[in-house]
Write a protein that holds these residues in place. Structure first.
Motif, PDB file in Angstrom:
ATOM      1  N   ALA A 152       0.806  -1.314   0.112  1.00 33.85           N
ATOM      2  CA  ALA A 152      -0.037  -0.082   0.136  1.00 33.85           C
ATOM      3  C   ALA A 152       0.872   1.210  -0.159  1.00 33.85           C
ATOM      4  O   ALA A 152       0.776   2.220  -0.879  1.00 33.85           O
ATOM      5  N   ILE A 153       1.727   1.239   0.944  1.00 36.97           N
ATOM      6  CA  ILE A 153       2.748   2.574   0.987  1.00 36.97           C
ATOM      7  C   ILE A 153       3.691   2.623  -0.278  1.00 36.97           C
ATOM      8  O   ILE A 153       3.645   3.840  -0.759  1.00 36.97           O
ATOM      9  N   SER A 154       4.082   1.373  -0.775  1.00 39.01           N
ATOM     10  CA  SER A 154       5.027   1.725  -1.784  1.00 39.01           C
ATOM     11  C   SER A 154       4.344   2.139  -3.068  1.00 39.01           C
ATOM     12  O   SER A 154       4.801   2.693  -3.800  1.00 39.01           O
ATOM     13  N   GLY A 155       2.983   1.482  -3.154  1.00 38.14           N
ATOM     14  CA  GLY A 155       2.103   1.777  -4.362  1.00 38.14           C
ATOM     15  C   GLY A 155       1.897   3.168  -4.326  1.00 38.14           C
ATOM     16  O   GLY A 155       1.568   3.781  -5.431  1.00 38.14           O
ATOM     17  N   LEU A 156       1.782   4.011  -3.229  1.00 37.94           N
ATOM     18  CA  LEU A 156       1.306   5.374  -3.205  1.00 37.94           C
ATOM     19  C   LEU A 156       2.529   6.125  -3.634  1.00 37.94           C
ATOM     20  O   LEU A 156       2.519   6.952  -4.198  1.00 37.94           O
ATOM     21  N   LEU A 157       3.768   5.746  -3.399  1.00 41.59           N
ATOM     22  CA  LEU A 157       4.919   6.404  -3.920  1.00 41.59           C
ATOM     23  C   LEU A 157       5.542   6.101  -5.219  1.00 41.59           C
ATOM     24  O   LEU A 157       6.391   6.809  -5.836  1.00 41.59           O
ATOM     25  N   ILE A 158       5.034   5.035  -5.679  1.00 42.59           N
ATOM     26  CA  ILE A 158       5.779   4.440  -7.116  1.00 42.59           C
ATOM     27  C   ILE A 158       5.296   5.469  -8.158  1.00 42.59           C
ATOM     28  O   ILE A 158       6.001   5.828  -8.855  1.00 42.59           O
ATOM     29  N   VAL A 159       4.024   5.533  -8.063  1.00 45.07           N
ATOM     30  CA  VAL A 159       3.405   6.382  -9.391  1.00 45.07           C
ATOM     31  C   VAL A 159       3.618   7.728  -8.960  1.00 45.07           C
ATOM     32  O   VAL A 159       3.249   8.341  -8.070  1.00 45.07           O
ATOM     33  N   LYS A 160       4.139   8.528 -10.177  1.00 47.72           N
ATOM     34  CA  LYS A 160       4.478  10.042  -9.861  1.00 47.72           C
ATOM     35  C   LYS A 160       3.316  10.882 -10.718  1.00 47.72           C
ATOM     36  O   LYS A 160       2.734  10.273 -11.694  1.00 47.72           O
ATOM     37  N   GLY A 161       3.428  12.163 -10.347  1.00 50.75           N
ATOM     38  CA  GLY A 161       2.778  13.190 -11.083  1.00 50.75           C
ATOM     39  C   GLY A 161       1.183  13.066 -11.057  1.00 50.75           C
ATOM     40  O   GLY A 161       0.735  12.673  -9.966  1.00 50.75           O
ATOM     41  N   GLN A 162       0.386  13.468 -12.096  1.00 48.51           N
ATOM     42  CA  GLN A 162      -1.035  13.580 -12.107  1.00 48.51           C
ATOM     43  C   GLN A 162      -1.875  12.139 -11.789  1.00 48.51           C
ATOM     44  O   GLN A 162      -3.212  12.253 -11.307  1.00 48.51           O
ATOM     45  N   LYS A 163      -1.353  10.887 -11.870  1.00 49.84           N
ATOM     46  CA  LYS A 163      -1.792   9.718 -11.919  1.00 49.84           C
ATOM     47  C   LYS A 163      -1.680   9.292 -10.418  1.00 49.84           C
ATOM     48  O   LYS A 163      -2.040   8.268  -9.865  1.00 49.84           O
ATOM     49  N   GLY A 164      -0.531  10.021  -9.855  1.00 53.59           N
ATOM     50  CA  GLY A 164      -0.004   9.311  -8.556  1.00 53.59           C
ATOM     51  C   GLY A 164      -0.999  10.140  -7.135  1.00 53.59           C
ATOM     52  O   GLY A 164      -1.860  10.782  -7.567  1.00 53.59           O
ATOM     53  N   ILE A 165      -0.188  10.070  -6.131  1.00 52.73           N
ATOM     54  CA  ILE A 165      -0.897  10.427  -4.958  1.00 52.73           C
ATOM     55  C   ILE A 165      -0.998  11.890  -5.078  1.00 52.73           C
ATOM     56  O   ILE A 165      -1.778  12.627  -4.417  1.00 52.73           O
ATOM     57  N   ALA A 166      -0.187  12.723  -5.662  1.00 52.56           N
ATOM     58  CA  ALA A 166      -0.069  14.263  -5.681  1.00 52.56           C
ATOM     59  C   ALA A 166      -1.230  14.634  -6.653  1.00 52.56           C
ATOM     60  O   ALA A 166      -1.609  15.492  -6.769  1.00 52.56           O
ATOM     61  N   GLY A 167      -1.729  13.697  -7.568  1.00 48.38           N
ATOM     62  CA  GLY A 167      -3.002  13.844  -8.410  1.00 48.38           C
ATOM     63  C   GLY A 167      -4.195  13.267  -8.195  1.00 48.38           C
ATOM     64  O   GLY A 167      -4.654  13.544  -6.957  1.00 48.38           O
ATOM     65  N   ARG A 168      -4.644  12.617  -8.913  1.00 51.67           N
ATOM     66  CA  ARG A 168      -6.047  11.912  -8.937  1.00 51.67           C
ATOM     67  C   ARG A 168      -5.817  10.732  -7.819  1.00 51.67           C
ATOM     68  O   ARG A 168      -6.885  10.441  -7.323  1.00 51.67           O
ATOM     69  N   GLY A 169      -4.770  10.269  -7.508  1.00 50.40           N
ATOM     70  CA  GLY A 169      -4.499   9.243  -6.533  1.00 50.40           C
ATOM     71  C   GLY A 169      -5.029   9.465  -5.261  1.00 50.40           C
ATOM     72  O   GLY A 169      -5.628   8.729  -4.612  1.00 50.40           O
ATOM     73  N   LYS A 170      -4.773  10.804  -4.759  1.00 44.16           N
ATOM     74  CA  LYS A 170      -5.304  11.312  -3.470  1.00 44.16           C
ATOM     75  C   LYS A 170      -6.901  11.062  -3.312  1.00 44.16           C
ATOM     76  O   LYS A 170      -7.482  10.547  -2.206  1.00 44.16           O
ATOM     77  N   TRP A 171      -7.532  11.426  -4.419  1.00 41.35           N
ATOM     78  CA  TRP A 171      -9.186  11.129  -4.371  1.00 41.35           C
ATOM     79  C   TRP A 171      -9.219   9.557  -4.250  1.00 41.35           C
ATOM     80  O   TRP A 171     -10.543   9.176  -3.539  1.00 41.35           O
ATOM     81  N   TYR A 172      -8.786   8.826  -4.982  1.00 44.47           N
ATOM     82  CA  TYR A 172      -8.858   7.163  -4.799  1.00 44.47           C
ATOM     83  C   TYR A 172      -8.830   6.913  -3.529  1.00 44.47           C
ATOM     84  O   TYR A 172      -9.426   5.923  -2.860  1.00 44.47           O
ATOM     85  N   LEU A 173      -7.500   7.308  -2.882  1.00 47.31           N
ATOM     86  CA  LEU A 173      -7.209   7.051  -1.503  1.00 47.31           C
ATOM     87  C   LEU A 173      -8.064   7.306  -0.787  1.00 47.31           C
ATOM     88  O   LEU A 173      -8.662   6.665   0.368  1.00 47.31           O
TER      89      LEU A 173
END
Length: 187
Positions: A152-173
């Motif tokens: 879970a943690i590494s998955g959050l950090l692996i994807v960068k940019g708009q598709k990662g946690i800084a972008g839309r990933g935060k909303w899915y989380l």
């Protein structure tokens, strides 16, 4: 002949996260298959243990048999499962405790309905694992839980940019956190 060497010093932390995420992920998927199948079976038990197949049977005996007479008639019939005990339910009904089953005799009609339970070995085994009832399994279950946290943690950090946690990933989380919280609040 050229030698290919890999230097651990030249690889970034992100590189090692991806490698570990991939390799641990493959192992975790195997565990997930087992836990998922068991979880689905346990969620849909319908008051019956999915680790056992129930076989329903009916017989007709003479009406009015007592708790002492029924075992004799049962044994004389032949080909029936072992009868371990007969208990009185009420004036008209007797409970039969059978080897791998249970039954009820109606003294008014002579009807005897019973069910036998046959173990489904694979389902029994995975359910025991799911319930953590296998000796020594706690260590494996804890390792699996820790690996899920890592994934879970590494998955959050692996994807960068708009598709990662800084972008839309935060909303899915956030959605993944809110679904169980809202369910608990509403139930």
């Amino acid at each position: 002949m050229a030698r290919i060497t890999m230097s651990f010093k030249n690889k970034s932390i992100a590189y090692w996260f991806r490698q570990l995420h991939r390799d641990i992920g493959f192992v975790a998927v195997g565990f997930c298959f087992i836990y998922a199948v068991s979880g689905i079976l346990l969620n849909h038990m319908n008051e019956k243990d999915p680790a056992y197949k129930t076989e329903n049977k009916s017989l007709l005996f003479h009406s009015g048999l007592s708790a002492d007479e029924l075992p004799v008639v049962w044994t004389d019939r032949g080909g029936l499962p072992q009868l371990n005990k007969v208990m009185k339910i009420d004036d008209d009904h007797l409970r039969l405790l059978l080897d791998k089953g249970i039954g009820v005799y109606d003294a008014r009609t002579g009807d005897l309905d019973y069910e036998l339970y046959h173990k489904r070995a694979f389902v029994y085994w995975i359910n025991k694992m799911h319930y953590n009832k296998v000796g020594g399994w706690t260590v494996m279950a804890d390792l699996f839980a820790v690996s899920l946290l890592f994934l879970a943690i590494s998955g959050l950090l692996i994807v960068k940019g708009q598709k990662g946690i800084a972008g839309r990933g935060k909303w899915y989380l956030l959605l993944g956190i809110l679904i169980p919280v809202i369910y608990v609040i509403l139930s």
